[in-house]
Design a protein around this motif. Structure first.
Motif, PDB file in Angstrom:
ATOM      1  N   UNK A 129       0.834  -1.203   0.000  1.00 34.01           N
ATOM      2  CA  UNK A 129       0.000   0.000   0.000  1.00 34.01           C
ATOM      3  C   UNK A 129       0.867   1.251   0.000  1.00 34.01           C
ATOM      4  N   UNK A 130       1.914   1.273   0.824  1.00 37.20           N
ATOM      5  CA  UNK A 130       2.819   2.424   0.877  1.00 37.20           C
ATOM      6  C   UNK A 130       3.538   2.612  -0.458  1.00 37.20           C
ATOM      7  N   UNK A 131       3.972   1.516  -1.053  1.00 38.71           N
ATOM      8  CA  UNK A 131       4.646   1.594  -2.353  1.00 38.71           C
ATOM      9  C   UNK A 131       3.676   2.056  -3.436  1.00 38.71           C
ATOM     10  N   UNK A 132       2.432   1.637  -3.323  1.00 33.63           N
ATOM     11  CA  UNK A 132       1.389   2.038  -4.272  1.00 33.63           C
ATOM     12  C   UNK A 132       1.169   3.545  -4.212  1.00 33.63           C
ATOM     13  N   UNK A 133       1.084   4.074  -3.006  1.00 31.41           N
ATOM     14  CA  UNK A 133       0.927   5.527  -2.820  1.00 31.41           C
ATOM     15  C   UNK A 133       2.130   6.267  -3.396  1.00 31.41           C
ATOM     16  N   UNK A 134       3.325   5.745  -3.133  1.00 32.64           N
ATOM     17  CA  UNK A 134       4.552   6.392  -3.615  1.00 32.64           C
ATOM     18  C   UNK A 134       4.603   6.421  -5.135  1.00 32.64           C
ATOM     19  N   UNK A 135       4.147   5.363  -5.782  1.00 32.83           N
ATOM     20  CA  UNK A 135       4.145   5.320  -7.249  1.00 32.83           C
ATOM     21  C   UNK A 135       3.209   6.371  -7.822  1.00 32.83           C
ATOM     22  N   UNK A 136       1.997   6.450  -7.276  1.00 32.73           N
ATOM     23  CA  UNK A 136       1.036   7.442  -7.771  1.00 32.73           C
ATOM     24  C   UNK A 136       1.532   8.873  -7.510  1.00 32.73           C
ATOM     25  N   UNK A 137       2.150   9.076  -6.353  1.00 32.83           N
ATOM     26  CA  UNK A 137       2.700  10.402  -6.052  1.00 32.83           C
ATOM     27  C   UNK A 137       3.830  10.750  -7.011  1.00 32.83           C
ATOM     28  N   UNK A 138       4.645   9.757  -7.376  1.00 31.96           N
ATOM     29  CA  UNK A 138       5.758   9.990  -8.298  1.00 31.96           C
ATOM     30  C   UNK A 138       5.260  10.449  -9.662  1.00 31.96           C
ATOM     31  N   UNK A 139       4.165   9.864 -10.133  1.00 32.67           N
ATOM     32  CA  UNK A 139       3.625  10.253 -11.428  1.00 32.67           C
ATOM     33  C   UNK A 139       3.292  11.743 -11.480  1.00 32.67           C
ATOM     34  N   UNK A 140       2.851  12.291 -10.359  1.00 30.99           N
ATOM     35  CA  UNK A 140       2.404  13.685 -10.316  1.00 30.99           C
ATOM     36  C   UNK A 140       3.482  14.650  -9.840  1.00 30.99           C
ATOM     37  N   UNK A 141       4.615  14.126  -9.407  1.00 34.73           N
ATOM     38  CA  UNK A 141       5.582  14.927  -8.650  1.00 34.73           C
ATOM     39  C   UNK A 141       6.262  16.030  -9.442  1.00 34.73           C
ATOM     40  N   UNK A 142       6.244  15.956 -10.784  1.00 39.99           N
ATOM     41  CA  UNK A 142       6.895  16.994 -11.592  1.00 39.99           C
ATOM     42  C   UNK A 142       5.913  18.066 -12.053  1.00 39.99           C
ATOM     43  N   UNK A 143       4.714  18.067 -11.490  1.00 41.59           N
ATOM     44  CA  UNK A 143       3.688  19.020 -11.930  1.00 41.59           C
ATOM     45  C   UNK A 143       4.017  20.456 -11.559  1.00 41.59           C
ATOM     46  N   UNK A 144       4.934  20.625 -10.591  1.00 37.80           N
ATOM     47  CA  UNK A 144       5.323  21.949 -10.101  1.00 37.80           C
ATOM     48  C   UNK A 144       4.140  22.705  -9.493  1.00 37.80           C
ATOM     49  N   UNK A 145       3.211  21.942  -8.935  1.00 36.54           N
ATOM     50  CA  UNK A 145       2.063  22.539  -8.248  1.00 36.54           C
ATOM     51  C   UNK A 145       1.880  21.841  -6.915  1.00 36.54           C
ATOM     52  N   UNK A 146       2.250  22.517  -5.833  1.00 33.16           N
ATOM     53  CA  UNK A 146       2.114  21.897  -4.513  1.00 33.16           C
ATOM     54  C   UNK A 146       0.653  21.673  -4.159  1.00 33.16           C
ATOM     55  N   UNK A 147      -0.247  22.521  -4.687  1.00 33.24           N
ATOM     56  CA  UNK A 147      -1.658  22.379  -4.357  1.00 33.24           C
ATOM     57  C   UNK A 147      -2.293  21.190  -5.083  1.00 33.24           C
ATOM     58  N   UNK A 148      -1.934  20.993  -6.343  1.00 31.35           N
ATOM     59  CA  UNK A 148      -2.442  19.810  -7.036  1.00 31.35           C
ATOM     60  C   UNK A 148      -1.986  18.540  -6.329  1.00 31.35           C
ATOM     61  N   UNK A 149      -0.718  18.496  -5.945  1.00 32.69           N
ATOM     62  CA  UNK A 149      -0.193  17.313  -5.249  1.00 32.69           C
ATOM     63  C   UNK A 149      -0.826  17.147  -3.878  1.00 32.69           C
ATOM     64  N   UNK A 150      -1.047  18.264  -3.173  1.00 35.67           N
ATOM     65  CA  UNK A 150      -1.681  18.198  -1.855  1.00 35.67           C
ATOM     66  C   UNK A 150      -3.112  17.688  -1.952  1.00 35.67           C
ATOM     67  N   UNK A 151      -3.861  18.228  -2.897  1.00 41.55           N
ATOM     68  CA  UNK A 151      -5.247  17.796  -3.064  1.00 41.55           C
ATOM     69  C   UNK A 151      -5.314  16.344  -3.520  1.00 41.55           C
ATOM     70  N   UNK A 152      -4.400  15.946  -4.391  1.00 41.11           N
ATOM     71  CA  UNK A 152      -4.368  14.550  -4.837  1.00 41.11           C
ATOM     72  C   UNK A 152      -4.096  13.611  -3.663  1.00 41.11           C
ATOM     73  N   UNK A 153      -3.178  13.998  -2.780  1.00 41.54           N
ATOM     74  CA  UNK A 153      -2.863  13.182  -1.609  1.00 41.54           C
ATOM     75  C   UNK A 153      -4.061  13.069  -0.673  1.00 41.54           C
TER      76      UNK A 153
END
Length: 242
Positions: free
Chosen positions: A135-159
């Protein structure tokens, strides 16, 4: 005084994380009353950091603050799950598209490493329940896909939305899902007698499309991946209700 305030904030952050995990995992049931005294005893904490922790969780939607009545765990509903999923798809697809446009070599390496980890870990434990490490690795993979968006709010809301989805998934599965071998050390998850889902293949396809800079395909695959989880939860809820 400043040191005391810092300690209190640190304790509140730790408490908020611990209580959020218990809400996601269903240890604290939807709609249940959160009495400060009981919580302080349960989590070995003072009332001031506990109130701050609950206020933070209220801001993120896991807890409801009721005027003159304290706090309770947020309720769940299938309508809410549908709304969360639609919003999550919108947020994550936008973030993924931005990541594909802006991602550099480090981003590509992060996708490769997180995908490698989630693809190599067993999805289930010996008791056939989902493996927390997976589960932790699954979360990390999905977060990695979005990590270059350069938007902390998009990443925060996604999390935040990802946590809410996890809460519904764990609350709605009344019995553990079965798994079966899928070759190359992978597993397929068998949700019920009519559904077999190859999540490892879904992850591999998303990673490949992202690294190929094919945003249309990557977003389509992500949309289908997220919607499939919700459709399964809704189907199981209907079966439990019948």
């Amino acid at each position: 005084m400043e040191q005391d305030a810092l300690i209190s904030r640190t304790m509140a952050s730790s408490l908020a994380s611990e209580i959020r995990t218990d809400i996601i995992e269903g240890v604290l049931a939807p709609g249940s009353k959160l009495r400060i005294k009981d919580l302080c005893e349960r989590y070995t904490a003072g009332s001031i950091p506990m109130r701050e922790a609950l206020s933070r969780l209220a801001a993120s939607g896991f807890v409801v603050a009721e005027d003159q009545r304290g706090f309770r765990v947020s309720d769940v509903s299938m309508e809410d799950l549908i709304d969360i999923t639609e919003t999550r798809i919108h947020i994550e697809c936008q973030a993924l598209q931005r990541s594909i446009e802006r991602g550099n070599l480090e981003w590509e390496e992060l996708i490769l490493s997180t995908h490698h980890r989630v693809s190599r870990l067993p999805m289930s434990t010996s008791t056939e329940r989902l493996n927390p490490e997976w589960e932790q690795a699954h979360v990390a993979f999905h977060a990695a896909l979005l990590s270059a968006s350069e938007s902390k709010w998009l990443c925060h809301l996604a999390s935040l939305l990802r946590d809410q989805t996890a809460r519904y998934r764990l609350l709605s599965v009344s019995k553990p899902a079965a798994v079966e071998p899928a070759g190359d050390g992978q597993q397929r998850i068998v949700v019920d007698s009519g559904i077999t889902r190859d999540i490892a293949a879904e992850h591999k396809a998303m990673a490949h499309a992202a690294l190929a800079r094919d945003s249309a395909t990557a977003c389509s695959l992500l949309r289908a991946h997220l919607q499939a989880t919700t459709d399964i939860v809704l189907r199981q809820a209907q079966q439990d209700a019948s």
